[in-house]
Design an enzyme around this catalytic site. Structure first.
Site, PDB file in Angstrom:
ATOM      1  N   SER A 160      -9.136   1.598   0.964  1.00  8.48           N
ATOM      2  CA  SER A 160      -9.809   1.367  -0.309  1.00  8.48           C
ATOM      3  C   SER A 160     -11.086   2.185  -0.349  1.00  8.48           C
ATOM      4  O   SER A 160     -11.508   2.764   0.663  1.00  8.48           O
ATOM      5  CB  SER A 160     -10.130  -0.118  -0.496  1.00  8.48           C
ATOM      6  N   GLY A 162     -11.780   4.994  -1.384  1.00  5.41           N
ATOM      7  CA  GLY A 162     -11.673   6.413  -1.089  1.00  5.41           C
ATOM      8  C   GLY A 162     -11.542   6.749   0.382  1.00  5.41           C
ATOM      9  O   GLY A 162     -11.461   7.934   0.742  1.00  5.41           O
ATOM     10  N   GLU A 267      -5.812   0.058 -12.569  1.00 11.03           N
ATOM     11  CA  GLU A 267      -6.333   1.421 -12.709  1.00 11.03           C
ATOM     12  C   GLU A 267      -5.286   2.297 -13.386  1.00 11.03           C
ATOM     13  O   GLU A 267      -4.115   2.320 -12.980  1.00 11.03           O
ATOM     14  CB  GLU A 267      -6.698   1.991 -11.346  1.00 11.03           C
ATOM     15  N   GLU A 279      -3.047   2.261  -9.809  1.00  9.20           N
ATOM     16  CA  GLU A 279      -3.088   1.219  -8.790  1.00  9.20           C
ATOM     17  C   GLU A 279      -3.497  -0.102  -9.430  1.00  9.20           C
ATOM     18  O   GLU A 279      -3.903  -0.143 -10.598  1.00  9.20           O
ATOM     19  CB  GLU A 279      -4.093   1.573  -7.678  1.00  9.20           C
ATOM     20  N   ASP A 286     -14.583  -3.087  -8.031  1.00 11.94           N
ATOM     21  CA  ASP A 286     -15.958  -2.598  -7.932  1.00 11.94           C
ATOM     22  C   ASP A 286     -16.452  -1.969  -9.240  1.00 11.94           C
ATOM     23  O   ASP A 286     -17.611  -2.157  -9.627  1.00 11.94           O
ATOM     24  CB  ASP A 286     -16.124  -1.627  -6.759  1.00 11.94           C
ATOM     25  N   THR A 287     -15.583  -1.270  -9.954  1.00 12.10           N
ATOM     26  CA  THR A 287     -16.012  -0.690 -11.234  1.00 12.10           C
ATOM     27  C   THR A 287     -16.353  -1.770 -12.247  1.00 12.10           C
ATOM     28  O   THR A 287     -17.097  -1.534 -13.200  1.00 12.10           O
ATOM     29  CB  THR A 287     -14.930   0.229 -11.824  1.00 12.10           C
ATOM     30  N   ARG A 364     -22.528   1.418   0.293  1.00 13.71           N
ATOM     31  CA  ARG A 364     -23.002   0.923  -0.996  1.00 13.71           C
ATOM     32  C   ARG A 364     -23.837  -0.329  -0.743  1.00 13.71           C
ATOM     33  O   ARG A 364     -23.337  -1.345  -0.272  1.00 13.71           O
ATOM     34  CB  ARG A 364     -21.808   0.614  -1.902  1.00 13.71           C
TER      35      ARG A 364
END
Length: 394
Positions: A160, A162, A267, A279, A286-287, A364
């Site tokens: 996940s 990336g 997504e 996906e 998170d977005t 993050r």
């Protein structure tokens, strides 16, 4: 009839969070608003959700035996996965024994592995997706790349944010991309998916809530990624109504197939009026952190409400909004957020600091949120706030 009794009594409800990052922290807070006892699990001490949970345990959730022992000890009313790296076969067994896995053990198993969800979407449901191949060895990977062609994208089937993802533009990228994929998977080295590059205008997250009164779609969220990791998101993403209708149809087909109650981050790629499935995550996305400022009920509040079997009759949208992830590089357990008075001096700006205990490489650590009269102005506002922020790494 939904009932919630006194916390810490036989009439109370208990939720077990499998994963205790920043998204799980917000879910824990929202569950506690309903008087639910929260137990947090993660592989490291002082994970964000542990700061607010009633109690916690430290373990790798890929440890199926250890996971079962804790679940049998705690006897939770709700098992809520917050990450992909979980011993899903154990969750399937526990669900068969009567435990309540959110949204379902099937959904958790299929979406943890990109192969499972891609085959469900493309081969079972017949939804439009990018061309793809799977590979377990370097030789299979090279063949898959040849069949898909350049440019293409490789991802571990289990990862996940990336991790392990690369874009291949030519033959010279093949060997490096393979090594990156084997080092970045959540469950270690293993199978990868090779996807044909999709020529899209933009990509969205369509947050989809399955609850006791039906399915609710939130306004589409646009986002920008760096190497597959979210950096900015905004709501709403402007879209033609025809594309919105297609996106909702795809999201409903996928989430109905996965079943259960909760929020799903679907997504999608959008090109004109065409929509392509990418996906889905059976949990807050998170977005979707932008919803902490854009709506009267954030994605976390909606997830908690749906998980508890409660209806979602209405979601009020406050207006165009944006979020920007605060990603910091370093190798330390000590850091400080500085200039916060300047960051927050402009109206309509908020910040969330996650409280993660360390940085190892890049991580993050927080998110900035802003609302304005247009999406463009919200993005500009959150960028101004970000430019004033300093994170001092010791």
């Amino acid at each position: 009839m939904v009932k919630i009794g006194t916390t810490f009594t036989k009439f109370g409800k208990k939720a077990l969070l499998c994963g205790s990052g920043e998204l799980g922290k917000e879910v824990a807070i929202e569950l506690q608003r309903y008087g639910v006892q929260v137990v947090a699990l993660d592989k490291y001490e002082n994970a964000p959700a542990m700061h607010v949970a009633h109690s916690h345990h430290i373990l790798s959730m890929l440890d199926g035996k250890g996971l079962r022992e804790i679940i049998e000890q705690e006897r939770p009313d709700y098992i809520i996965p917050e990450i992909e790296a979980i011993a899903t076969d154990q969750l399937v067994e526990l669900e068969q024994e009567g435990f309540n896995v959110i949204p379902t053990a099937k959904a958790t198993r299929l979406t943890m592995n990109r192969e499972g969800i891609r085959r469900l979407a493309a081969e079972t449901l017949g939804l439009p997706t990018s061309p793809y191949r799977f590979a377990s060895t370097f030789e299979e990977f090279r063949t898959a790349v040849a069949e898909i062609g350049f440019p293409c994208i490789v991802k571990p089937v289990m990862s996940s944010s990336g991790h392990g993802q690369s874009m291949l533009k030519g033959e010279n990228d093949i060997e490096t991309a393979w090594h990156v994929s084997q080092e970045g998977g959540r469950a270690g080295s293993g199978k990868v998916i090779v996807e044909g590059f999709v020529d899209f205008d933009y990509e969205i997250t369509l947050l989809t809530v399955r609850h006791s009164a039906g399915t609710t779609f939130l306004k589409p969220i646009g986002h920008h990624q760096v190497n597959g990791d979210y950096r900015e998101s905004w709501q709403p993403q402007a879209m033609p109504q025809e594309a919105i209708d297609k996106a909702q149809n795809i999201a409903k087909a996928v989430t109905d197939a996965l079943g259960g109650f909760g929020i799903f981050g679907v997504e999608l790629f959008v090109k004109g009026n065409d929509v392509i499935f990418s996906e889905v995550s059976p949990r807050p996305h998170d977005t979707g952190m932008v919803t902490m400022i854009s709506q009267d009920m954030s994605e976390f509040a909606l997830h908690a409400r749906a998980v508890l079997g409660l209806p979602v009759p209405e979601v009020k949208f406050h207006g165009p909004s944006a979020s920007k992830a605060i990603v910091v590089e370093g190798d330390t357990r000590e850091y400080e957020f500085c200039n916060l008075d300047k960051v927050l001096e402009e109206p309509g700006v908020q910040i969330r600091i996650f409280g993660k205990p360390e940085i190892a490489g890049h991580r993050r650590l927080g998110v900035l949120l802003a609302t304005a009269d247009t999406v463009g102005n919200a993005l500009a506002k959150v960028e101004r706030a970000y430019s004033k922020l300093s994170v001092k790494v010791y």
